[in-house]
Design a protein around this motif. Structure first.
Motif, mmCIF file in Angstrom:
data_model
loop_
_atom_site.group_PDB
_atom_site.id
_atom_site.type_symbol
_atom_site.label_atom_id
_atom_site.label_comp_id
_atom_site.label_asym_id
_atom_site.label_seq_id
_atom_site.Cartn_x
_atom_site.Cartn_y
_atom_site.Cartn_z
ATOM 1 N N GLU A 1 50.667 -16.890 -62.257
ATOM 2 C CA GLU A 1 51.254 -17.273 -63.536
ATOM 3 C C GLU A 1 50.140 -17.724 -64.487
ATOM 4 O O GLU A 1 49.392 -18.661 -64.179
ATOM 5 N N ASN A 2 49.996 -17.012 -65.609
ATOM 6 C CA ASN A 2 49.061 -17.426 -66.668
ATOM 7 C C ASN A 2 47.654 -17.706 -66.127
ATOM 8 O O ASN A 2 47.050 -18.748 -66.404
ATOM 9 N N ILE A 3 47.125 -16.769 -65.355
ATOM 10 C CA ILE A 3 45.823 -16.997 -64.706
ATOM 11 C C ILE A 3 44.716 -17.167 -65.737
ATOM 12 O O ILE A 3 43.812 -18.000 -65.576
ATOM 13 N N CYS A 4 44.792 -16.447 -66.847
ATOM 14 C CA CYS A 4 43.748 -16.578 -67.877
ATOM 15 C C CYS A 4 43.833 -17.966 -68.540
ATOM 16 O O CYS A 4 42.799 -18.620 -68.763
ATOM 17 N N GLY A 5 45.057 -18.420 -68.797
ATOM 18 C CA GLY A 5 45.219 -19.742 -69.405
ATOM 19 C C GLY A 5 44.720 -20.835 -68.475
ATOM 20 O O GLY A 5 44.000 -21.751 -68.891
ATOM 21 N N CYS A 6 45.057 -20.709 -67.193
ATOM 22 C CA CYS A 6 44.630 -21.731 -66.211
ATOM 23 C C CYS A 6 43.105 -21.791 -66.106
ATOM 24 O O CYS A 6 42.496 -22.852 -66.214
ATOM 25 N N LEU A 7 42.494 -20.631 -65.928
ATOM 26 C CA LEU A 7 41.023 -20.613 -65.767
ATOM 27 C C LEU A 7 40.335 -20.969 -67.086
ATOM 28 O O LEU A 7 39.319 -21.675 -67.101
ATOM 29 N N GLY A 8 40.913 -20.536 -68.189
ATOM 30 C CA GLY A 8 40.323 -20.883 -69.493
ATOM 31 C C GLY A 8 40.347 -22.383 -69.723
ATOM 32 O O GLY A 8 39.419 -22.958 -70.288
ATOM 33 N N SER A 9 41.381 -23.045 -69.185
ATOM 34 C CA SER A 9 41.520 -24.506 -69.421
ATOM 35 C C SER A 9 40.459 -25.312 -68.671
ATOM 36 O O SER A 9 40.258 -26.493 -68.943
ATOM 37 N N ILE A 10 39.783 -24.664 -67.716
ATOM 38 C CA ILE A 10 38.719 -25.405 -67.000
ATOM 39 C C ILE A 10 37.338 -24.819 -67.326
ATOM 40 O O ILE A 10 36.383 -24.967 -66.558
ATOM 41 N N GLY A 11 37.272 -24.087 -68.450
ATOM 42 C CA GLY A 11 35.952 -23.687 -68.922
ATOM 43 C C GLY A 11 35.568 -22.240 -68.728
ATOM 44 O O GLY A 11 34.472 -21.818 -69.115
ATOM 45 N N ALA A 12 36.425 -21.436 -68.132
ATOM 46 C CA ALA A 12 36.077 -20.010 -67.956
ATOM 47 C C ALA A 12 36.176 -19.300 -69.305
ATOM 48 O O ALA A 12 37.038 -19.633 -70.129
ATOM 49 N N ASP A 13 35.278 -18.346 -69.502
ATOM 50 C CA ASP A 13 35.327 -17.515 -70.723
ATOM 51 C C ASP A 13 36.085 -16.249 -70.320
ATOM 52 O O ASP A 13 35.480 -15.278 -69.844
ATOM 53 N N ILE A 14 37.411 -16.324 -70.442
ATOM 54 C CA ILE A 14 38.280 -15.252 -69.916
ATOM 55 C C ILE A 14 39.400 -14.980 -70.905
ATOM 56 O O ILE A 14 39.933 -15.903 -71.518
ATOM 57 N N GLU A 15 39.699 -13.720 -71.126
ATOM 58 C CA GLU A 15 40.813 -13.396 -72.015
ATOM 59 C C GLU A 15 41.490 -12.109 -71.567
ATOM 60 O O GLU A 15 40.860 -11.242 -70.948
ATOM 61 N N CYS A 16 42.769 -12.035 -71.923
ATOM 62 C CA CYS A 16 43.561 -10.844 -71.574
ATOM 63 C C CYS A 16 43.867 -10.131 -72.881
ATOM 64 O O CYS A 16 44.439 -10.717 -73.796
ATOM 65 N N ILE A 17 43.404 -8.891 -73.016
ATOM 66 C CA ILE A 17 43.513 -8.171 -74.296
ATOM 67 C C ILE A 17 44.202 -6.826 -74.106
ATOM 68 O O ILE A 17 43.977 -6.131 -73.103
ATOM 69 N N GLU A 18 45.031 -6.471 -75.053
ATOM 70 C CA GLU A 18 45.659 -5.137 -75.090
ATOM 71 C C GLU A 18 44.586 -4.141 -75.509
ATOM 72 O O GLU A 18 43.907 -4.335 -76.522
ATOM 73 N N CYS A 19 44.354 -3.093 -74.705
ATOM 74 C CA CYS A 19 43.307 -2.115 -75.048
ATOM 75 C C CYS A 19 43.925 -0.725 -75.180
ATOM 76 O O CYS A 19 44.980 -0.459 -74.595
ATOM 77 N N ASN A 20 43.233 0.140 -75.929
ATOM 78 C CA ASN A 20 43.773 1.510 -76.088
ATOM 79 C C ASN A 20 43.524 2.331 -74.830
ATOM 80 O O ASN A 20 44.395 2.970 -74.304
ATOM 81 N N GLU A 21 42.233 2.290 -74.371
ATOM 82 C CA GLU A 21 42.007 3.198 -73.220
ATOM 83 C C GLU A 21 42.179 2.475 -71.897
ATOM 84 O O GLU A 21 42.123 1.275 -71.848
#
Ligand code: EPZ
Length: 421
Positions: A401-421
């Motif tokens: 659940e919300n792995i990017c939000g969890c890891l981002g909250s402790i300092g990880a530079d992580i994001e989930c982005i919609e990509c074309n390819e």
């Protein structure tokens, strides 16, 4: 298509509340089918697998409402006993609905769940056990048709392997059978205890004995209840692996360390400091890890197979050679090829993975092919130099659940982005 991008090399510092357990929520949601009432289930994680279970419950006739992580399941009216292929295909562990539907409707029709990325996932133990309980099973044309044709009182079901799903299905199929049904060599995973706790709150009588014995005393019916799902021990171990790999000092809250005691020594042998309290674990990783010479996945209380991939990822940059043996699933090393693309030095010899620790990993474009293998790629990316792109994140969203939000909250530079390819 969505992708996760991770800029590695950042220390992880802070606190994370651990989600409710996927592998406890799913059988508990399946158990609602045999409950003639309204159940309130707290700490249910927001996952695509839970969404798939909700779709099945609604198909069967349940009415469901959701308030964040609380689900209200009204299962007073179960109108059908079949689960179509389209719904079974979304989540192969839907097989655990079989026992529950049988208890409620006396018959069930599901499509064969088939295998998945980590193995063939046969259900022979499920079906042979149900036959011992007086269920007639017909497998043809890709469907499983079951019917309770006779009542077998005081049956003893002895499992040749402590299968988690088969244990859950036998329990769910037995709650209304008069007398007492006994399971020998049952799975002892904590999620089984959580399922029994839910069922007993609903008026059932499920007793988890010692040494893998479960005794189910038949009751007439089950009513609704209020239950809080246990914490997800595998998610906790995944985030511990992330801290081990990237370094840092993180407090995991709302965990149950007693459900993963066999894994804590592995983190300590690797050189992490682990301070376990009643409902929290602090993990500190301040220097390059040491290798771990002998990890063997086993049924509970042994090292959990679901933690194999993230812990392997953590050990890719350890000093020395770690050895991992995957004893539970026959093809649970799909993540190794992707870790090698990031510079890991791993050799596979049958069940054995030999991980030669390297000084560092580098970024790459990698693809998740299963749930825990996907989480391993995130763990590795957090330690790697540069920006790693991870695709196939639908696998990861099944269990985190919300792995990017969890890891981002402790300092990880992580994001989930919609990509074309
Ligand atoms: C549950 O799967 C979990 N899934 C798995 O977690 C977990 O890896 C597994 O238990 C082992 O702990 C859920 O709870 C939803 P098994 P399950 O039946 O019930 C063989 C994750 O990542 N087997 O204990 O399918 C089987 O092939 C998932 O969250 C038979 O041979 O596991 C496997 O080799 C992955 N015949 C072994 O037993 C059967 O009838 C363990 O399977 C059933 C199983």
């Amino acid at each position: 298509m969505k992708k996760i991008f991770v800029n590695g090399g950042k220390e992880l510092v802070g606190e994370i509340d651990i989600q409710g357990s996927k592998n406890s929520s799913l059988p508990i949601l399946a158990a609602c089918v045999l409950v003639s009432g309204i159940s309130c289930i707290h700490n249910c994680p927001d996952l695509s697998d839970v969404d798939a279970a909700i779709k099945i419950l609604e198909h069967l006739g349940c009415r469901i409402s959701r308030d964040n992580n609380t689900l209200y399941v009204d299962s007073r009216c179960i109108s059908c006993y079949n689960i179509p292929h389209t719904l079974m295909r979304e989540m192969r562990s839907s097989i655990v609905f079989l026992g529950s539907i049988l208890s409620r409707k006396g018959r069930a029709k599901l499509s064969l769940p088939g295998g998945c990325e980590i193995g063939l996932r046969p259900i022979d133990l499920h079906l042979s056990s149900l036959k011992t309980l007086g269920v007639e099973v017909d497998e043809s044309f890709g469907d499983i048709k079951c019917e309770k044709t006779k009542t077998v009182k005081d049956a003893v079901v002895s499992l040749s392997f402590p299968s988690v799903g088969a244990t859950e299905n036998i329990i769910l199929a037995s709650v209304f059978i008069p007398g007492q049904t006994t399971i020998l060599n049952a799975a002892r995973e904590p999620e089984i205890n959580d399922l029994a706790s839910f069922l007993n709150k609903c008026g059932c009588d499920v007793r988890i004995g010692s040494g893998g014995t479960v005794v189910i005393k038949g009751v007439l019916c089950a009513h609704g209840c209020e239950h809080t799902v246990m914490s997800d021990r595998i998610v906790a171990l995944t985030y511990m692996s992330a801290v081990g790999a990237a370094g840092g000092n993180v407090l995991l809250k709302r965990v149950e360390p007693n459900t993963f005691l066999s894994v804590i020594p592995v983190f300590k042998e690797a050189g992490c400091k682990v301070i376990a309290q009643h409902d929290s674990v602090r993990i500190i990783s301040e220097k390059r890890l040491n290798c771990v010479r002998d990890i063997r996945t086993m049924p509970y209380p042994g090292f959990p197979t679901d933690a194999q991939a993230p812990v392997m990822a953590m050990l890719c940059t350890a000093k020395g050679t770690s050895v991992i043996v995957e004893n539970i699933f026959e093809s649970r090393y799909k993540h190794v090829g992707e870790l090698v693309r990031m510079g890991a030095k791993i050799k596979i010899e049958g069940k054995v993975a030999i991980v030669d620790g390297t000084d560092s990993l580098h970024c790459a474009a990698v693809t998740a092919t299963d749930l825990r293998g996907g989480s391993a790629l995130i763990v590795a990316a957090l330690a790697a130099d540069g920006k790693t792109a991870i695709s196939g994140i639908n696998h990861i969203e099944r269990g985190y659940e919300n792995i990017c939000g969890c890891l981002g909250s402790i300092g990880a530079d992580i994001e989930c982005i919609e990509c074309n390819e």
